[in-house]
Motif scaffolding. Structure first.
Motif, mmCIF file in Angstrom:
data_model
loop_
_atom_site.group_PDB
_atom_site.id
_atom_site.type_symbol
_atom_site.label_atom_id
_atom_site.label_comp_id
_atom_site.label_asym_id
_atom_site.label_seq_id
_atom_site.Cartn_x
_atom_site.Cartn_y
_atom_site.Cartn_z
ATOM 1 N N PHE A 6 0.843 -1.196 0.000
ATOM 2 C CA PHE A 6 0.000 0.000 0.000
ATOM 3 C C PHE A 6 0.879 1.246 0.000
ATOM 4 N N VAL A 7 1.845 1.293 0.912
ATOM 5 C CA VAL A 7 2.746 2.451 1.002
ATOM 6 C C VAL A 7 3.546 2.605 -0.288
ATOM 7 N N ALA A 8 4.046 1.510 -0.830
ATOM 8 C CA ALA A 8 4.831 1.568 -2.068
ATOM 9 C C ALA A 8 3.982 2.083 -3.236
ATOM 10 N N THR A 9 2.732 1.672 -3.286
ATOM 11 C CA THR A 9 1.848 2.133 -4.362
ATOM 12 C C THR A 9 1.577 3.627 -4.234
ATOM 13 N N VAL A 10 1.275 4.081 -3.014
ATOM 14 C CA VAL A 10 1.067 5.515 -2.796
ATOM 15 C C VAL A 10 2.342 6.282 -3.121
ATOM 16 N N ARG A 11 3.466 5.757 -2.702
ATOM 17 C CA ARG A 11 4.753 6.426 -2.977
ATOM 18 C C ARG A 11 4.978 6.586 -4.475
ATOM 19 N N GLU A 24 3.053 9.878 5.508
ATOM 20 C CA GLU A 24 2.490 11.150 5.975
ATOM 21 C C GLU A 24 1.253 11.510 5.154
ATOM 22 N N ALA A 25 1.341 11.342 3.850
ATOM 23 C CA ALA A 25 0.196 11.618 2.984
ATOM 24 C C ALA A 25 -0.952 10.671 3.302
ATOM 25 N N ILE A 26 -0.654 9.406 3.487
ATOM 26 C CA ILE A 26 -1.685 8.412 3.809
ATOM 27 C C ILE A 26 -2.413 8.816 5.082
ATOM 28 N N ARG A 27 -1.658 9.116 6.116
ATOM 29 C CA ARG A 27 -2.268 9.489 7.397
ATOM 30 C C ARG A 27 -3.138 10.739 7.238
ATOM 31 N N SER A 28 -2.614 11.762 6.598
ATOM 32 C CA SER A 28 -3.353 13.020 6.457
ATOM 33 C C SER A 28 -4.661 12.830 5.696
ATOM 34 N N VAL A 29 -4.602 12.102 4.599
ATOM 35 C CA VAL A 29 -5.802 11.899 3.776
ATOM 36 C C VAL A 29 -6.817 11.021 4.502
ATOM 37 N N LEU A 30 -6.363 9.940 5.113
ATOM 38 C CA LEU A 30 -7.311 9.026 5.750
ATOM 39 C C LEU A 30 -7.944 9.597 7.007
ATOM 40 N N GLN A 74 -8.438 21.366 2.013
ATOM 41 C CA GLN A 74 -7.855 22.302 2.983
ATOM 42 C C GLN A 74 -7.472 21.590 4.267
ATOM 43 N N ARG A 75 -8.282 20.641 4.700
ATOM 44 C CA ARG A 75 -7.951 19.873 5.908
ATOM 45 C C ARG A 75 -6.719 18.998 5.682
ATOM 46 N N ILE A 76 -6.612 18.416 4.510
ATOM 47 C CA ILE A 76 -5.418 17.624 4.190
ATOM 48 C C ILE A 76 -4.194 18.533 4.194
ATOM 49 N N ALA A 77 -4.305 19.683 3.545
ATOM 50 C CA ALA A 77 -3.190 20.640 3.490
ATOM 51 C C ALA A 77 -2.786 21.078 4.892
ATOM 52 N N ALA A 78 -3.746 21.303 5.757
ATOM 53 C CA ALA A 78 -3.436 21.700 7.136
ATOM 54 C C ALA A 78 -2.686 20.591 7.871
ATOM 55 N N GLY A 79 -3.029 19.347 7.563
ATOM 56 C CA GLY A 79 -2.369 18.209 8.205
ATOM 57 C C GLY A 79 -0.930 18.008 7.771
ATOM 58 N N THR A 80 -0.625 18.409 6.554
ATOM 59 C CA THR A 80 0.725 18.200 6.033
ATOM 60 C C THR A 80 1.529 19.489 5.950
ATOM 61 N N GLY A 81 0.851 20.624 6.090
ATOM 62 C CA GLY A 81 1.534 21.906 5.923
ATOM 63 C C GLY A 81 1.793 22.230 4.466
ATOM 64 N N ALA A 82 1.010 21.622 3.593
ATOM 65 C CA ALA A 82 1.207 21.787 2.144
ATOM 66 C C ALA A 82 0.177 22.756 1.563
#
Length: 105
Positions: A6-11, A24-30, A74-82
């Motif tokens: 899963f992580v490799a596919t997202v990466r 980090e992306a997985i956690r923020s989105v989920l 916006q919530r995802i961006a807030a979680g990652t600072g992106a």
């Protein structure tokens, strides 16, 4: 699908430099997705995700939120600072992998 797959596919889909960036992306989105779903929906989705990924869905305890696409990003961006654009990229990489990891229905 197993955790590392899963992580490799997202990466790969997100073109992240490391597995840690993908995680980090997985956690923020989920976390945001879980807040958008009812507890039963989050539980049902988590049941189909790999161990280690499923727990992210189970840990989210916010009440079910009605979010527009923009608020979701916006919530995802807030979680990652992106930026919102990067959050859109993150969401695409993670949610497409979730879709591949679960059965229809």
């Amino acid at each position: 699908m197993k955790y590392h797959e899963f992580v490799a596919t997202v990466r790969q889909r997100g073109e992240y430099a490391s597995a840690a960036e993908a995680e980090e992306a997985i956690r923020s989105v989920l976390v945001v997705l879980a807040a958008r779903l009812t507890p039963d929906e989050a539980h049902d989705l988590a049941a189909q995700l790999p161990h280690g990924i499923a727990e992210i869905m189970e840990e989210a305890h916010e009440p079910t939120l009605q979010l527009s696409v923009q608020e979701f990003l916006q919530r995802i961006a807030a979680g990652t600072g992106a930026t919102s654009r990067t959050a859109e990229w993150d969401a695409g990489a993670v949610l497409s992998t979730v879709a591949d990891a679960i059965t229809d229905g």
